[in-house]
Scaffold this active site. Structure first.
Site, PDB file in Angstrom:
ATOM      1  CE  LYS A 177      -4.045  -1.606   2.415  1.00 44.42           C
ATOM      2  NZ  LYS A 177      -3.897  -2.079   3.754  1.00 44.42           N
ATOM      3  NE  ARG A 178       6.410   0.356   2.537  1.00 44.67           N
ATOM      4  CZ  ARG A 178       7.549   0.340   1.920  1.00 44.67           C
ATOM      5  NH1 ARG A 178       8.183   1.455   1.685  1.00 44.67           N
ATOM      6  NH2 ARG A 178       8.071  -0.808   1.514  1.00 44.67           N
TER       7      ARG A 178
END
Ligand code: GLU
Length: 469
Positions: free
Chosen positions: A240-241
């Protein structure tokens, strides 16, 4: 007769369909389609705690959106547990599996001891020869092979050799009576006649264990292909980063499925330096030996570039459908001809459909919202007279097409001996509220005479109000 090629995608329904999972599914699907084979979908939902119906639905929706149609299934692994248990019993009867009652504490103590003496932690085989029967909480372990090697002949990575002695006596049935992944996957792939297991390379280390189980159960070992993982730009595993990792998040962000498919396939597969592939081309060209061995790096810019390409190439009719859920709530899209013209104006200019929705705002607006700086600079008293004349003559312009308007604007500036830019930006701001937009002539055609006249009048009123206040 050559055997029919059968591949599968076997997601665990514990979340949405991830970009990496989608690429694995795509490769498996393409391999089946390329070979005139069959693609099976199996939901591996034996983890009763983490599996949810919403995740199953989310995965099926994402597969459908990408166009990854399955020929069989979805099968649900949890509905096949009786079959798995039957196979476990068969192995127990044949002495190839056994009950184990070692407690978590005992196993942990063993593990610590192994680590302390510099050994690889491994089940110590305490219950191997005890001939235990089933008891509350007992698990079943597969009796590993102590000698020799197992070779995984991977169609992407080549041969990978494992020492059997390093492979644990894996638990194949848990204390709650459910099979573990490594066992259920073997039974199901074998009974579903899967010929090629194509999956993420996080499973490479499971494969030798699975091969031993195929052999113990007397099943034919399928071929394996482990697809390299996807990394973010910092070379860490995609998460997700790095941005959205859910396939359906891309739909919501205004991506077309063919752009996502084209992007995903190119992440680890190449055909010369070709970048754009239609689905039918992919089916024709896809081959596992052209899949790269090393991890792929996710590049959002390239995905945007592909999306822009597919938006540009799409028929406006198709985009009208795609745009339905994306238009702003107050956009008046009931005039289909008008909406279509807007799409045609914008499709060569946007990278996503969400961008199209945002850019289209000014077309639908009853009252154009002027960007502050644009209005300050261009909606000024100097231009009032030009705008007034324009409003007066536009109703008489017969040919209100791109060419006709171009001609009209040319004549208008020549007659007054002014440069086009003197009126271009004021007109643009009057019509769109912005200093950047599609060509003025295109915008005027799309808006049509009535809206153009109304908007120029509104701009004149705005200028006059500013003078008096
Ligand atoms: N359910 C497993 C997973 O989602 C499947 C792995 C496999 O394809 O064998 O990781």
């Amino acid at each position: 007769m050559t055997e029919k090629i059968r591949t599968r995608f076997a997601p665990s329904p514990t979340g949405f369909l991830h970009i990496g999972g989608a690429r694995t599914a795509l490769f498996s699907w393409l391999f089946a389609r390329h070979n005139g084979g069959e693609f099976v979908l199996r939901i591996e939902d034996t983890d009763q705690v983490r599996s949810t119906d919403e995740s199953t639905k989310a995965i099926l929706d994402a597969m459908t959106w990408l166009g990854l149609t399955w020929d069989e299934g979805p099968y649900f692994q949890a509905q096949r547990v009786d079959l798995h248990r039957e196979m476990v019993q068969k192995l127990i009867t044949e002495g190839k599996a056994y009950y184990c009652t070692c407690t978590a504490e005992e196993l942990e103590a063993n593990r610590k001891q192994a680590l302390a003496t510099g050994k690889k932690p491994k089940y110590d085989g305490k219950c191997r020869n005890k001939n235990l029967t089933k008891s509350a909480g007992s698990v079943v372990r597969f009796r590993g092979v102590d000698t020799g090697i197992t070779i995984v002949e991977d169609l992407i990575k080549g041969n990978i050799t494992f020492n059997n002695e390093e492979l644990d006596d894996l638990i194949i049935e848990r204390g709650d009576g459910y099979p573990t992944y490594n066992f259920a996957v073997v039974v199901d792939d074998a009974l579903m006649n899967i010929t090629h297991v194509i999956r993420g390379d996080d499973h490479v280390n499971n494969t030798p264990r699975q091969i031993l189980m195929y052999q113990a159960l007397g099943f034919t070992v399928p071929k394996f292909a482990h697809v390299p993982m996807i990394l973010g730009s910092d070379k860490a595993r995609l998460s997700k980063r790095h941005g959205a990792t859910s396939v359906m998040a891309y739909k919501e962000m205004g991506f077309l499925p063919e752009a996502v498919v084209n992007y995903l396939v190119r992440l680890s597969w190449a055909h010369g330096d070709q970048e754009i592939f239609s689905l039918s081309e992919l089916i024709e060209l896809f081959a596992l030996d052209a899949v790269g061995k090393s991890p792929a790096v996710f590049n959002p810019e390239k995905l945007l570039w592909l999306n822009a390409h597919y938006i540009k190439e799409s028929s406006p009719e198709r985009l009208m459908e795609e745009m339905k859920p994306l238009w702003p709530a107050d956009a008046k899209t009931d005039d289909a001809a008008f909406t279509k013209k807007i799409i045609v104006d914008l499709q060569p200019r946007v990278k996503t459909l969400v961008e199209m929705a945002t850019m289209a705002n000014f077309y639908f607006a009853d009252q154009v919202q002027y960007e502050e700086q644009a209005a300050q600079k261009f909606l000024v008293p100097d231009v009032t007279a030009y705008l007034q004349t324009m409003v007066a003559v536009i109703p008489a312009v017969e040919n209100f097409s791109k060419d006709g308007i171009e001609e009209f604007l040319k004549a208008f500036t020549q007659e007054r001996d002014i440069k086009f830019k003197v009126i271009a930006q004021p007109l643009r701001v009057a019509l769109t509220g912005k200093t950047v937009s599609p060509g003025i002539d295109e915008v005027m055609v799309t808006l049509g005479k009535d809206r153009v006249v109304r908007r120029i009048n509104a701009a004149i009123a705005y200028i006059e109000k500013n003078i008096s206040s």
